[in-house]
Design a protein around this motif. Structure first.
Motif, PDB file in Angstrom:
ATOM      1  N   SER A 100       0.829  -1.200   0.000  1.00 18.64           N
ATOM      2  CA  SER A 100       0.000   0.000   0.000  1.00 18.64           C
ATOM      3  C   SER A 100       0.865   1.251   0.000  1.00 18.64           C
ATOM      4  O   SER A 100       0.598   2.213  -0.736  1.00 18.64           O
ATOM      5  N   LYS A 101       1.930   1.239   0.789  1.00 23.42           N
ATOM      6  CA  LYS A 101       2.825   2.398   0.816  1.00 23.42           C
ATOM      7  C   LYS A 101       3.594   2.507  -0.503  1.00 23.42           C
ATOM      8  O   LYS A 101       3.843   3.609  -0.996  1.00 23.42           O
ATOM      9  N   LEU A 102       3.973   1.374  -1.090  1.00 25.68           N
ATOM     10  CA  LEU A 102       4.633   1.411  -2.395  1.00 25.68           C
ATOM     11  C   LEU A 102       3.707   1.997  -3.452  1.00 25.68           C
ATOM     12  O   LEU A 102       4.133   2.795  -4.299  1.00 25.68           O
ATOM     13  N   ASP A 103       2.427   1.610  -3.408  1.00 23.54           N
ATOM     14  CA  ASP A 103       1.460   2.161  -4.370  1.00 23.54           C
ATOM     15  C   ASP A 103       1.409   3.683  -4.273  1.00 23.54           C
ATOM     16  O   ASP A 103       1.381   4.383  -5.295  1.00 23.54           O
ATOM     17  N   ARG A 104       1.386   4.191  -3.038  1.00 22.37           N
ATOM     18  CA  ARG A 104       1.349   5.649  -2.863  1.00 22.37           C
ATOM     19  C   ARG A 104       2.624   6.291  -3.397  1.00 22.37           C
ATOM     20  O   ARG A 104       2.573   7.334  -4.057  1.00 22.37           O
ATOM     21  N   TYR A 105       3.758   5.660  -3.131  1.00 20.29           N
ATOM     22  CA  TYR A 105       5.028   6.193  -3.635  1.00 20.29           C
ATOM     23  C   TYR A 105       5.033   6.255  -5.161  1.00 20.29           C
ATOM     24  O   TYR A 105       5.439   7.269  -5.753  1.00 20.29           O
ATOM     25  N   LEU A 106       4.588   5.184  -5.808  1.00 16.15           N
ATOM     26  CA  LEU A 106       4.588   5.156  -7.273  1.00 16.15           C
ATOM     27  C   LEU A 106       3.642   6.209  -7.844  1.00 16.15           C
ATOM     28  O   LEU A 106       3.935   6.831  -8.878  1.00 16.15           O
ATOM     29  N   THR A 107       2.519   6.422  -7.190  1.00 17.70           N
ATOM     30  CA  THR A 107       1.586   7.457  -7.644  1.00 17.70           C
ATOM     31  C   THR A 107       2.229   8.837  -7.555  1.00 17.70           C
ATOM     32  O   THR A 107       2.186   9.630  -8.506  1.00 17.70           O
ATOM     33  N   VAL A 108       2.844   9.132  -6.409  1.00 15.81           N
ATOM     34  CA  VAL A 108       3.500  10.436  -6.221  1.00 15.81           C
ATOM     35  C   VAL A 108       4.674  10.573  -7.184  1.00 15.81           C
ATOM     36  O   VAL A 108       4.889  11.644  -7.759  1.00 15.81           O
ATOM     37  N   LEU A 109       5.440   9.501  -7.368  1.00 16.07           N
ATOM     38  CA  LEU A 109       6.593   9.543  -8.271  1.00 16.07           C
ATOM     39  C   LEU A 109       6.148   9.876  -9.692  1.00 16.07           C
ATOM     40  O   LEU A 109       6.776  10.700 -10.378  1.00 16.07           O
ATOM     41  N   ALA A 110       5.073   9.239 -10.151  1.00 15.33           N
ATOM     42  CA  ALA A 110       4.567   9.507 -11.501  1.00 15.33           C
ATOM     43  C   ALA A 110       4.114  10.955 -11.634  1.00 15.33           C
ATOM     44  O   ALA A 110       4.363  11.606 -12.663  1.00 15.33           O
ATOM     45  N   GLU A 111       3.448  11.477 -10.609  1.00 16.13           N
ATOM     46  CA  GLU A 111       2.979  12.869 -10.656  1.00 16.13           C
ATOM     47  C   GLU A 111       4.157  13.833 -10.693  1.00 16.13           C
ATOM     48  O   GLU A 111       4.163  14.803 -11.474  1.00 16.13           O
ATOM     49  N   GLN A 112       5.166  13.590  -9.880  1.00 20.22           N
ATOM     50  CA  GLN A 112       6.326  14.480  -9.842  1.00 20.22           C
ATOM     51  C   GLN A 112       7.119  14.408 -11.140  1.00 20.22           C
ATOM     52  O   GLN A 112       7.630  15.425 -11.623  1.00 20.22           O
ATOM     53  N   LYS A 113       7.202  13.217 -11.730  1.00 18.84           N
ATOM     54  CA  LYS A 113       7.915  13.091 -13.001  1.00 18.84           C
ATOM     55  C   LYS A 113       7.183  13.849 -14.096  1.00 18.84           C
ATOM     56  O   LYS A 113       7.800  14.554 -14.919  1.00 18.84           O
ATOM     57  N   GLU A 114       5.863  13.737 -14.124  1.00 17.44           N
ATOM     58  CA  GLU A 114       5.078  14.457 -15.124  1.00 17.44           C
ATOM     59  C   GLU A 114       5.257  15.963 -14.968  1.00 17.44           C
ATOM     60  O   GLU A 114       5.427  16.681 -15.963  1.00 17.44           O
ATOM     61  N   ASP A 115       5.245  16.455 -13.721  1.00 13.39           N
ATOM     62  CA  ASP A 115       5.448  17.883 -13.486  1.00 13.39           C
ATOM     63  C   ASP A 115       6.831  18.323 -13.953  1.00 13.39           C
ATOM     64  O   ASP A 115       6.988  19.402 -14.555  1.00 13.39           O
ATOM     65  N   ALA A 116       7.843  17.501 -13.662  1.00  8.83           N
ATOM     66  CA  ALA A 116       9.210  17.847 -14.059  1.00  8.83           C
ATOM     67  C   ALA A 116       9.345  17.866 -15.578  1.00  8.83           C
ATOM     68  O   ALA A 116      10.022  18.743 -16.145  1.00  8.83           O
ATOM     69  N   GLU A 117       8.705  16.921 -16.268  1.00  2.00           N
ATOM     70  CA  GLU A 117       8.762  16.893 -17.733  1.00  2.00           C
ATOM     71  C   GLU A 117       8.031  18.086 -18.332  1.00  2.00           C
ATOM     72  O   GLU A 117       8.495  18.682 -19.326  1.00  2.00           O
ATOM     73  N   ASP A 118       6.899  18.469 -17.731  1.00  2.15           N
ATOM     74  CA  ASP A 118       6.175  19.655 -18.223  1.00  2.15           C
ATOM     75  C   ASP A 118       7.026  20.907 -18.067  1.00  2.15           C
ATOM     76  O   ASP A 118       7.076  21.757 -18.967  1.00  2.15           O
ATOM     77  N   LEU A 119       7.691  21.037 -16.920  1.00  2.00           N
ATOM     78  CA  LEU A 119       8.542  22.204 -16.683  1.00  2.00           C
ATOM     79  C   LEU A 119       9.708  22.233 -17.659  1.00  2.00           C
ATOM     80  O   LEU A 119      10.070  23.298 -18.175  1.00  2.00           O
ATOM     81  N   LEU A 120      10.264  21.069 -17.940  1.00  2.48           N
ATOM     82  CA  LEU A 120      11.374  20.995 -18.892  1.00  2.48           C
ATOM     83  C   LEU A 120      10.913  21.415 -20.286  1.00  2.48           C
ATOM     84  O   LEU A 120      11.623  22.148 -21.000  1.00  2.48           O
ATOM     85  N   THR A 121       9.720  20.989 -20.683  1.00  3.74           N
ATOM     86  CA  THR A 121       9.181  21.361 -21.990  1.00  3.74           C
ATOM     87  C   THR A 121       8.998  22.863 -22.097  1.00  3.74           C
ATOM     88  O   THR A 121       9.321  23.488 -23.123  1.00  3.74           O
ATOM     89  N   VAL A 122       8.490  23.477 -21.036  1.00  3.29           N
ATOM     90  CA  VAL A 122       8.282  24.934 -21.037  1.00  3.29           C
ATOM     91  C   VAL A 122       9.607  25.658 -21.178  1.00  3.29           C
ATOM     92  O   VAL A 122       9.742  26.619 -21.963  1.00  3.29           O
TER      93      VAL A 122
END
Length: 882
Positions: free
Chosen positions: A12-34
Motif C-alpha cells: 500500500s505504501k509502495l502504491d502511494r510512492y509510485l503514484t506520487v513519483l509519476a505525478e512528480q515526473k510528469e510535473d518535471a517533464e512539463d517544466l522541462l518542456t516549457v
C-alpha cells in the motif's frame, strides 16, 4: 497467495510512492518542456527527491534510529551513467518476512502501474550462490506463487535468464526477461577481465556491426557510457580511420541500452562504491532494494520507504519466539549434543500429538554447528562433523538416514524436500554452509559445538531456526518457540550473540524475546520472569470478563458455543449460488498466441557498408500441450476461496463453457490460465465475502450469533482479563511513563513496558491515561491469550487496547475496545473489514448489567468497538466520548 497484513501495508505504501513519483515526473517533464520552448538550456529535475519530500510531508516515511535518535533519514539521490535521476527505494523487511514475495509483488506494481508495460528486463542481483540457487528455483518454477506474480505482470511472457544466456532485442521487447546475477559479477574491479563486460557474439541484435563506424557513433551519442572496443584488438590493425568507433557487444552494454529494473536482494551487501557505481552505470529505470539491515549513513545510504519491525512477523505468527538459550557450564560438546537430541525427541513427540489433533505435519530438525568439516582436518583438538555424526549414531542411537552433512564440499541434502513427510532428516551438521540463503521452518534447535567461535556462530545462524512452519503458530508453547544449546560460555555473551543475530536479521525490536535458560532448573536467566499485579486502586476489582462471539447451540450447557468459522459461516453458505459473474470480462490476450521472430542478415548489396537487414516474421506458438488444459491444477488454485473441490470444478467448467461460447479457443484459455484463475479468485472471493457478511447479519438479527457474556466462566465462552500477568523482561527494558515523564496513573496493571507498544499505540495509551473520562485502560493484545473476535472472514481480529469509560450516570461504566491502524493501511480490505465488523458488533452487543462489580450503562451501548486511524485517532476518541 494471501498476503499478510504487514505485507499489504508495504505494498500500500509502495502504491502511494509510485503514484506520487509519476505525478512528480510528469510535473518535471512539463517544466522541462516549457523551459526548452523558451530556448533555455535545461535538464529534467530530480523528481525522485521531490516525490520523497512529498511523502515526508505526508508523514508516510518511517523513522529510523541514528545515533540513538529516531529520525527520517534524508534522501540520497542516485544518478545513472547519463546523469539521470534513478528512483531508488529500500524495503526494510526482517529475515523470514517474505522479501522475495514482496520483491515480485513490487515488480508487478512497478511494471504495470508505474511504467505501464509488461515487457523489458529485470536485473535481479543476489549476494551469494546459496541465495542465487534458492531464488532461481522459486522464479523458474511456473507453478510457484512468486513466478505466477511475474506471469501476471508480463501477461504470461516471462523469460528467465542467467548471465551466460544469449537473448535478443526482440526477447526484451516482447517478454519480461528476468536475469539473475551474482553481486560479485556487478562489483567489477577490472572491466577487462570479467565476462559481463567482455565483447561477445551473443548480442548482435542490440548493436550495429563493429566496422560501421557511423552507426556506432550515432548509438554512442545516444548512450555515451557504452564501453568501446580497441579496433586494433579485434583484427582491424593498421588502416583504422581516425575517429572510428566500435561499441563492445557485451552484456554490460546490453544492460545500459535496455535500462533494466534492478532488484537488489540483501541490499546492505552492495554498499561498496564499485558495486553501486557499476549498478548505476547500467542506466537502470528503477532500483528496488530489499534488506533486513539497510545502512542509513550519509555516504552509503538506502532510501528506506518501509520499515517492517520484527513484531509484525511475530504478530503474523511467522517466527518462533521466544528463543531459549541453554548453556551447560560444566559439560562438553557431547553433553550439549545430548541435550539437543533430547529436545528433538521431546519436540517430535509434541509434533506427532499435534498432527493427530490438527492434521498439520511438523518434523523438528536440529542444526549442529561444528568447528571442522574437511576430510584432512579431523583431530582431537576441535569438533569435526564426523565426530558429531558418530556420536549421534553410535552413542545416542540416531539412525544414519536421519543425519545429513551440509558443507562446501559435501552436500548430503542435495535437492531433498525437507518439508516432505517422506524425508527422514532430523539432524543437519554444518559449519558455514547454512549461514544464509537456507530456509527450512522445521529447524527448531541450534546446537553450537565450539567454545571459541560460539558467539559468532550464534549471531550468524540464529535466523535459520526462526521461521514458523506454514507461517502459523500451533498454540503449543513447545512448538512455537526455538532453542539454542551451547556449552562453557559466558551466558551474557551468548544471549548478546543471539540478540546481535536478531539485529542482523532486522529484528532488533525482538531482542528482549531471548531467554537464557538454566539447564538444571529450566528457568530463564538474565531475562527474568516478572509477575505484574493490578494497580493498587484497582486491586480489589472482581474478575472482569469480555464477551466473545458465540453461536446458538441448544445442546450446550449455556445455550451457546464459540463461533466456528468453517462450520457456522462457510458451512452455511449456499455454494450453488456462486457463479463467475464476469467470465466474459476476463482479459484473454491474443498476442500470446504468436511471437515475432527477428532474423538478422547482411544484405549482399550492402555488405561493403556493413548494413544489416532485419527480417521480421510472425509464427504461431504451439502453446497447448497434448494432454490439454490441466483442470485439476486450476481447481486447486481456487480452493483457498472455494474450499469444496466439487464446487470449484463446477465453477471452472461453467467459466470455460461461457468462454468457449464466446469463441475463445482452448489455446487462448491455456496461455491465459494464470490470469484467468486470478480473475476468478478475485470475483469469487468478493461473492463469498458478501454472502458470508449477509449470513453473519442475518444470524445476528435472529440471535443465532451473539456477542454476549454468559453465566458460565468457561474461557471458551467468556474472555477473562488476567488478575496477574507473567512477562519476560530484562534490566534494559524501560517502563512506559506519561509523555511528560510522570508515572502512569490509570493503567490497569502497576507496570507497563514500552516494548509492548508501537508509536500509535503509545500515543493512544498516553491519551487514555490523561483523559478524565477513563477509569482504567489495559493493553489486551499481549501477554495472555489475546482477546480475539471472529467475524465473517476466517482470520480473527485482535484489538489492541481496552478502556473502561465513566458513563453519564455516577458509578456507571462502559467498555471501549480499540484497534489502532497506521495511515498506510487506510482503506485497504483488511482495515475496512475490521471497521465494518466493529460497527456491527457495537450495534448487537449484549451484556449483563454488571461485569463483576462494575455497573454498566443500561442505556445506549455497554461496549463499543472503535477503529483508530493514525491521522485522526484523537478526534475519533473525542467523538466516542473517551
Amino acid at each position: 497467495m494471501e498476503l499478510k497484513e504487514y505485507q499489504q501495508g508495504v505494498l500500500s505504501k509502495l502504491d502511494r510512492y509510485l503514484t506520487v513519483l509519476a505525478e512528480q515526473k510528469e510535473d518535471a517533464e512539463d517544466l522541462l518542456t516549457v523551459k526548452k520552448s523558451k530556448g533555455k538550456t535545461a535538464k529534467l529535475g530530480d523528481y525522485c527527491r521531490d516525490a520523497w519530500d512529498q511523502l515526508n510531508t505526508e508523514r508516510l516515511l518511517p523513522y529510523l534510529h541514528q545515533g540513538g535518535n529516531a529520525v527520517v533519514a534524508p534522501y540520497l539521490s542516485r544518478h545513472d551513467g547519463l546523469h539521470r535521476s534513478i528512483p531508488n527505494i529500500c524495503l526494510k523487511v526482517p529475515t523470514g518476512g517474505g522479501k522475495t514475495l514482496l520483491a515480485t509483488a513490487s515488480l508487478e506494481r512497478v511494471q504495470t502501474d508505474y511504467f505501464k508495460r509488461q515487457t523489458g528486463l529485470v536485473l535481479w542481483v543476489v549476494p551469494s550462490e546459496a541465495i542465487y540457487r534458492q531464488t532461481w528455483k522459486q522464479l523458474a518454477d511456473r507453478e510457484h506463487p512468486y513466478r505466477q506474480m511475474l506471469e501476471r505482470a508480463s501477461g504470461g511472457r516471462v523469460k528467465m535468464l542467467e548471465k551466460t544466456d544469449a537473448f535478443t532485442r526482440r526477447d526484451v521487447e516482447s517478454q519480461l526477461c528476468v536475469m539473475l546475477l551474482m553481486l560479485p559479477s556487478a562489483a567489477r574491479k577490472s572491466k577487462e577481465t570479467l565476462r559481463l563486460f567482455r565483447d561477445s557474439g551473443r548480442f548482435t541484435s542490440f548493436f550495429p556491426v563493429e566496422d560501421d563506424s557511423e552507426a556506432n557513433s550515432t548509438l554512442l551519442d545516444q548512450v555515451p557510457n557504452l564501453d568501446q572496443n580497441d579496433l586494433s584488438d579485434i583484427g582491424f590493425g593498421e588502416g583504422v580511420v581516425p575517429g572510428s568507433v566500435s561499441i563492445k557487444q557485451s552484456l554490460g552494454n546490453v544492460l545500459r541500452l535496455v535500462r533494466p529494473v534492478v532488484v537488489i536482494d540483501e541490499g546492505h551487501k552492495a554498499y561498496s562504491d564499485t558495486a553501486r557505481d557499476t549498478l548505476a552505470g547500467f542506466n537502470p529505470r528503477f532500483v528496488l532494494e530489499l534488506s533486513a539491515t539497510p545502512n542509513t549513513n550519509k555516504k552509503h545510504q538506502s532510501n528506506v520507504l518501509v520499515n517492517v519491525p520484527g513484531a509484525d512477523l511475530k504478530d503474523e505468527e511467522m517466527i518462533k519466539l521466544p528463543i531459549n538459550v541453554f548453556n551447560e557450564a560444566k559439560g562438553g560438546w557431547k553433553h550439549t549434543l545430548t541435550q539437543a537430541h533430547e529436545k528433538q525427541r521431546e519436540l517430535e513427540n509434541a509434533a506427532k500429538a499435534f498432527q493427530a489433533e490438527s492434521g498439520r505435519y511438523i518434523r523438528p530438525i536440529v542444526l549442529i554447528r561444528v568447528e571442522r568439516t574437511g576430510k584432512d582436518q579431523r583431530d582431537a583438538a576441535q569438533v569435526h562433523a564426523e565426530d558429531a555424526r558418530e556420536y549421534l549414531r553410535d552413542q545416542l542411537g540416531v539412525k544414519e538416514e536421519t543425519i545429513r552433512l551440509k558443507t562446501s564440499s559435501a552436500d548430503e541434502l542435495a535437492d531433498e524436500d525437507l518439508l516432505s513427510a517422506t524425508s527422514p532428516v532430523r539432524f543437519i551438521i554444518t559449519k558455514d554452509a547454512l549461514r544464509e540463503g537456507w530456509d527450512c521452518p522445521f529447524a527448531y534447535a541450534l546446537a553450537i559445538l565450539s567454545r571459541t567461535t560460539a558467539t559468532t556462530a550464534l549471531t550468524q545462524m540464529i535466523g535459520r531456526v526462526l521461521r514458523q512452519p506454514q507461517a502459523r503458530a500451533t498454540g503449543l508453547p513447545a512448538l512455537d518457540e526455538c532453542y539454542v544449546f551451547t556449552f562453557d560460555q559466558d551466558v551474557t555473551q551468548a544471549v548478546n550473540g543471539v540478540r546481535k543475530g536478531l539485529e542482523d536479521e532486522g529484528m532488533a525490536d525482538l531482542a528482549s524475546s531471548v531467554k537464557s535458560v538454566d539447564p538444571g532448573t529450566g528457568q530463564p536467566q538474565n531475562v527474568r520472569r516478572e509477575t505484574l499485579h493490578r494497580r493498587g486502586k484497582f486491586a480489589d476489582l472482581p474478575p472482569i470478563f469480555l464477551p466473545r462471539v458465540l453461536h446458538r447451540d441448544p445442546t450446550a450447557e449455556d445455550g451457546y458455543r464459540p463461533l466456528d468459522y468453517d462450520r457456522d459461516v462457510l458451512g452455511s453458505l449456499d455454494w450453488d449460488a456462486l457463479e463467475l459473474l464476469g467470465a466474459d470480462k476476463a482479459a484473454l490476450d491474443d498476442d500470446k498466441l504468436e511471437r515475432t521472430v527477428a532474423r538478422v542478415t547482411i544484405d549482399r548489396k550492402a555488405k561493403e557498408t556493413g548494413q544489416t537487414v532485419f527480417e521480421l516474421e510472425q509464427e504461431a506458438v504451439e502453446a497447448l500441450p497434448e494432454e490439454g488444459i490441466d483442470t485439476p491444477f486450476l481447481v486447486r488454485q481456487l480452493l483457498d476461496v472455494v474450499p469444496n473441490p466439487w464446487q470449484g470444478m463446477r465453477l471452472l467448467d461453467e467459466t470455460l463453457a461461457a468462454l468457449r461460447a464466446e469463441g475463445v479457443t482452448n489455446e487462448q484459455i491455456y496461455v491465459n490460465r494464470l490470469d484467468l484463475v486470478q480473475h476468478m479468485k478475485a470475483d469469487l472471493r468478493a461473492q463469498v465475502n458478501a454472502m458470508a457478511e449477509q449470513l453473519f447479519h442475518e444470524k445476528l438479527e435472529s440471535g443465532d450469533i451473539a456477542l454476549r457474556l454468559v453465566s458460565s466462566h468457561d474461557p471458551a465462552l467468556n474472555w477473562k482479563i488476567a488478575e496477574t500477568l507473567e512477562v519476560a523482561v530484562s534490566d534494559v527494558d524501560p517502563l512506559l511513563h506519561r509523555k511528560n515523564g510522570e508515572p502512569l496513573e490509570k493503567s490497569l496493571f502497576e507496570k507497563v513496558y514500552q516494548k509492548e507498544f508501537n508509536e500509535l499505540e503509545k500515543n493512544t495509551a498516553w491519551y487514555l491515561d490523561e483523559s478524565q473520562c477513563i477509569y482504567w485502560w489495559h493493553r489486551i493484545a499481549v501477554n495472555q491469550g489475546s482477546y480475539g473476535l471472529q467475524g465473517w472472514q476466517r482470520h480473527r481480529v485482535y484489538p489492541d487496547l481496552l478502556a473502561c469509560v465513566h458513563g453519564v450516570d455516577e458509578g456507571k461504566f462502559r467498555f471501549s475496545v480499540l484497534e489502532t491502524k497506521g495511515d498506510h493501511l487506510k482503506g485497504n480490505d483488511d482495515t475496512e473489514y475490521k471497521r465494518k465488523l466493529f460497527d456491527l458488533l457495537t450495534r448487537y452487543a449484549e451484556m449483563t448489567s454488571t461485569v463483576g462489580q462494575l455497573d454498566l450503562e443500561d442505556d445506549g451501548t455497554p461496549i463499543r468497538f472503535n477503529m483508530l486511524m493514525e491521522q485522526d485517532w484523537r478526534q475519533s476518541l473525542t467523538e466516542e466520548g473517551v
